[in-house]
Each structure stands twice: as C-alpha cells, then as structure tokens.
Design an enzyme around this catalytic site. Structure first.
Site, PDB file in Angstrom:
ATOM      1  N   ARG A 212      -1.105  42.253  40.800  1.00 49.38           N
ATOM      2  CA  ARG A 212      -0.429  43.091  41.802  1.00 49.38           C
ATOM      3  C   ARG A 212      -0.647  44.554  41.457  1.00 49.38           C
ATOM      4  O   ARG A 212      -0.928  45.381  42.311  1.00 49.38           O
ATOM      5  CB  ARG A 212       1.058  42.756  41.910  1.00 49.38           C
ATOM      6  CG  ARG A 212       1.799  43.724  42.822  1.00 49.38           C
ATOM      7  CD  ARG A 212       3.185  43.302  43.309  1.00 49.38           C
ATOM      8  NE  ARG A 212       3.946  42.479  42.412  1.00 49.38           N
ATOM      9  CZ  ARG A 212       4.526  42.898  41.280  1.00 49.38           C
ATOM     10  NH1 ARG A 212       4.443  44.159  40.905  1.00 49.38           N
ATOM     11  NH2 ARG A 212       5.196  42.068  40.515  1.00 49.38           N
TER      12      ARG A 212
ATOM     13  N   TYR B 296      -0.686  53.220  67.943  1.00 49.01           N
ATOM     14  CA  TYR B 296      -0.708  51.770  67.829  1.00 49.01           C
ATOM     15  C   TYR B 296       0.717  51.231  68.011  1.00 49.01           C
ATOM     16  O   TYR B 296       1.659  51.746  67.400  1.00 49.01           O
ATOM     17  CB  TYR B 296      -1.271  51.393  66.456  1.00 49.01           C
ATOM     18  CG  TYR B 296      -1.290  49.921  66.196  1.00 49.01           C
ATOM     19  CD1 TYR B 296      -2.131  49.086  66.909  1.00 49.01           C
ATOM     20  CD2 TYR B 296      -0.448  49.360  65.246  1.00 49.01           C
ATOM     21  CE1 TYR B 296      -2.144  47.719  66.680  1.00 49.01           C
ATOM     22  CE2 TYR B 296      -0.455  47.994  65.011  1.00 49.01           C
ATOM     23  CZ  TYR B 296      -1.303  47.187  65.735  1.00 49.01           C
ATOM     24  OH  TYR B 296      -1.302  45.838  65.504  1.00 49.01           O
TER      25      TYR B 296
ATOM     26  N   ASP C 133      -4.508  58.355  61.005  1.00 52.68           N
ATOM     27  CA  ASP C 133      -4.921  56.955  61.112  1.00 52.68           C
ATOM     28  C   ASP C 133      -6.341  56.953  61.681  1.00 52.68           C
ATOM     29  O   ASP C 133      -6.551  57.295  62.845  1.00 52.68           O
ATOM     30  CB  ASP C 133      -3.944  56.197  62.028  1.00 52.68           C
ATOM     31  CG  ASP C 133      -4.306  54.722  62.168  1.00 52.68           C
ATOM     32  OD1 ASP C 133      -5.494  54.379  62.007  1.00 52.68           O
ATOM     33  OD2 ASP C 133      -3.410  53.914  62.471  1.00 52.68           O
TER      34      ASP C 133
HETATM   35  C1  LIG Z   1      -4.462  47.388  64.126  1.00 49.13           C
HETATM   36  C2  LIG Z   1      -4.037  48.774  63.901  1.00 49.13           C
HETATM   37  C3  LIG Z   1      -3.037  49.090  62.968  1.00 49.13           C
HETATM   38  C4  LIG Z   1      -2.282  48.027  62.195  1.00 49.13           C
HETATM   39  O1  LIG Z   1      -3.102  47.363  61.315  1.00 49.13           O
HETATM   40  P1  LIG Z   1      -2.861  45.834  60.834  1.00 49.13           P
HETATM   41  O2  LIG Z   1      -4.002  45.628  59.888  1.00 49.13           O
HETATM   42  O3  LIG Z   1      -2.920  44.980  62.054  1.00 49.13           O
HETATM   43  O4  LIG Z   1      -1.529  45.805  60.180  1.00 49.13           O
HETATM   44  C5  LIG Z   1      -2.723  50.418  62.766  1.00 49.13           C
HETATM   45  N1  LIG Z   1      -3.341  51.393  63.452  1.00 49.13           N
HETATM   46  C6  LIG Z   1      -4.294  51.137  64.364  1.00 49.13           C
HETATM   47  C7  LIG Z   1      -4.935  52.264  65.102  1.00 49.13           C
HETATM   48  C8  LIG Z   1      -4.671  49.829  64.633  1.00 49.13           C
HETATM   49  O5  LIG Z   1      -5.608  49.571  65.556  1.00 49.13           O
END
Ligand SMILES: *Cc1c(COP(=O)(O)O)cnc(C)c1O
Length: 392
Positions: free
Chosen positions: A58, A110, A182
């Site tokens: 971990r 998202y 992001d």
């Molecule tokens: C899919 C997505 C997430 C979340 O990711 P997971 O791996 O599904 O938890 C966050 N931000 C964006 C832009 C996404 O497309």
C-alpha cells in the site's frame, strides 16, 4: 514535432520517455526489458524497520513506482502518484483541505466529481462554489477568505468550453490557491498544465492514458515538494491505491499514447467536420474546429484535441434515443478514451447526477450527444453515423 496549424508543437521525445524513462533493465536482477509485475503485498526486512526499498505494497510497490515515475515525466513534473480511480485521486486532493475551507470548481465538470464535491466533501465541512471559469472575470469575485483550491477541467465536460489555464493560474497564485487541472480529456501528450502554472495535474487514467478500456485508475502529478509529501501521505493513509497488475497494464498503455492521440485527433476532426455539415445536426462543440468560440485560446495552450466532443441533434429526446440505438459501430456506453468508439447521452447517463437546473444552465439538454471517437477507420465511423441519421 512541428504541426504548422497554430497549435503548440508536440512535446519533444514524449514517446521515448513513455517507453524508456525509469524502465532501464539494469535496475532488475533479471535484466527484464519489460518492468516486472510484482504482486507481493509485503517485503522482507534485513532487521526490524531496516528494509531495502519497500515494506508493504500500500505504501509502495515496484510496479506502481515505475508507473508513477513515467507519469511524472510525461507531464514534465517531478512526482507522480497512482490511485485506485480518478475519483480516488480527487478524494486524496480533498484531503489537502481542512473542514471549514472552501474550493472553487469549474461548473461544467465530470458528473462524479460534481457529486464528490457537493454530496461527500460537504459532509466533511468542505464547501464548493461552481463557477463558469471559461469567463475569467467570474473567478476572482468568487474567492473567499477560506478558499484553498481551484479545480478546472478544460475542455469542460460535456459542453467543451475552454478554460485559459495561464489566466486562472495568475489569479490563483495571487491568492495563494492550489490550482488543479483535470487533464483526463487531453492527456499529457496534448496538454501539460504544470508548464502553464498549475500546481497539480489530476487524471482518470481509465480513459486515454490507459486507452484500452480495461483498467479503472487515477493519478496526481506535481513538481511541488510539499504538496507531493502531503499527497503521498494521503495515498497511503486513505488506502486508495491501485493493484500492481493494473499499474502494469497502464504502463503498457502509455507506450502507445502518442500514436493513439494523434489518431484520435485526426479521426475526431474528420467526424466533427462531417457532423458540422449535416442537416440533422444543430451544432458541433469541438475546440479543434475554427467554429468553436474559444478556438484561439485552445490553440495557444494545447497540441490539439482528443477524440471526445459533443454535438446537438435537431429534435427531442425521442430523436436522440432513435439515433443512439441505431448506431452499430459506436457503442452506447459511458466512459471515453478507449480504442473503440463510444456514444452517450450525458443528460441521462454521465451527467444524470448534475442537478436539473445546472444541466439546463449549461446546455446539457436531451439532444446533446457526446462521442468518444476511437481508432477505427474514420470512413467506417462516418458511414455508421450516416446510416443512423437516415433512419431518423
Ligand atoms: C472518468 C472521469 C473522472 C473519474 O475517473 P474514474 O477513473 O472513473 O474514477 C474524472 N474526470 C474526468 C474528466 C473523467 O472523464
């Protein structure tokens, strides 16, 4: 590599780094060319608390460690951390804040991130203000005394608005805010937020970075020593780590990221141009097209657009349903960024958890369709769209 179309040049030696960085065979006794998959949960110690590099998987694992170093390099960052999902990575970020603190987030994000901020973080006393950051004038006036972090997605999901990262970062720095971008939609091949002033890059590796629709994973990348130490502590303390096998898979996916993104870009532009000229399409939202209102800002900060974009059909929910169910090659499914083409209706699928008033304000209507254009032949994809339009 120069592109000559007004976008930033592709990052130098990107594919080379993806293939070789931190993967020298000499580091392994076996001289394995492919970094080994180490599934052991625990590691023998020389004496109590006297160990070589790892103690427990971990807190650290050799296969994950290789992936984390590659991820850092591809974003031109110092440190990478892998998490059990994209939302797992975001959960760790929330751990940087204390109860009573505040964050600002873009309003078109998202759906799961919106739910995490507004349904979960709020229970721990962290408050979120959703702001339309595609207009920078909205940013500063929403900053409060207790604001600590700003979260942006660009292009936004699903309406593809572009946020000017440099402009946001200048204001964030002035107010001592942590800026997180992001970068799931574009990947480090097409956008490198750290170079534009972001403090942390966040990923759902589930999408383009892995690219094969067979792993759920997330990551954070930074060059900031203090933030890294805190996030590493949170990764271990919160226990949101991925499995070594998944790390091995994602590392393999990264080897072809540059190739894949160029093809996604080419295919998505061909499909977008086809749609833009179609009489049954009201409007195409694709930042790589000159018709996009923020196309110039987009060109200034990226090397191009990936395979994901949206468009409005003419009609109503019934038209959307008929269209979506008659597609044969585009699979009706959530997610994006895999080699296979997907299609979805955000209003009832990925963004169903967004409150109806906000969906309305953002234009997430029942005729807004989101495509993830894959790596098939563009002609075959266009033929599939054409046959579905003919049936309407
Ligand atoms: C899919 C997505 C997430 C979340 O990711 P997971 O791996 O599904 O938890 C966050 N931000 C964006 C832009 C996404 O497309």
């Amino acid at each position: 590599m120069s592109q000559g179309d007004g976008f930033l040049p592709y990052p130098k030696s990107f594919a080379t780094q993806a293939i070789h960085h931190a993967q020298e065979p000499e580091q392994w006794d076996s001289m394995a060319v492919v970094s080994p998959l180490v599934t052991s949960t625990t590691f023998k110690q020389f004496g109590p608390a006297d160990f070589k590099s790892y103690e427990y998987s971990r807190s650290g694992n050799p296969t994950r460690n290789v992936l984390e170093q590659v991820l850092a390099k591809l974003d031109n960052g110092k440190y990478g951390l892998a998490f059990s999902s994209g939302l797992g990575a975001t959960t760790a970020l929330l751990g940087l804040l204390n109860s009573g603190e505040h964050l600002i987030s873009g309003n078109d994000i998202y759906g799961g991130t919106n739910r995490l901020f507004n349904k979960v973080a709020v229970k721990f006393g962290i408050e979120t203000t959703l702001v339309d950051l595609s207009d920078i004038r909205n940013f500063e006036k929403n900053i409060k005394k207790n604001t600590k972090l700003v979260w942006i997605e660009t292009p936004t999901n699903p309406t593809m608005q572009v946020v000017d990262i440099k402009a946001v970062s200048e204001i964030a720095k002035k107010h001592n805010l942590i800026l997180v971008v992001d970068n799931t939609f574009l990947t480090s091949y097409l956008l490198r937020p750290l170079e534009l002033g972001a403090d942390i890059v966040s990923y759902s590796l589930t999408k383009y970075m892995n690219g094969h629709s067979d792993v759920v994973m997330g990551a954070l990348v930074t060059s900031n020593d203090q933030l890294y130490e805190k996030m590493k502590f949170l990764q271990n303390s919160m226990g949101i780590v991925p499995s070594p096998f998944d790390c091995y898979q994602v590392n393999r996916g990264l080897k072809t990221l540059a190739l894949r993104m160029e093809k996604h870009k080419e295919n998505s532009l061909l499909v977008a141009k086809y749609l833009e000229n179609h009489p049954k399409v009201e409007k195409v939202l694709h930042p790589g097209l000159p018709s996009h209102p923020q196309h110039e800002t987009f060109k200034k900060q990226t090397c191009g657009h990936s395979g994901t974009f949206s468009f409005y059909l003419k009609g109503n929910i019934e038209t959307s349903k008929a269209f979506l169910t008659s597609l044969k090659m585009f699979t009706l499914a959530e997610s994006l960024g895999g080699y296979e083409s997907l299609v979805e209706l955000p209003s009832v699928m990925t963004h169903a958890s967004v409150p109806p008033e906000l969906r309305k304000e953002l234009g997430i209507s029942d005729t807004l369709i989101r495509l993830s254009v894959g790596l098939e032949e563009a002609d075959d994809l266009i033929a599939d769209l054409e046959q579905a339009f003919r049936g309407l």
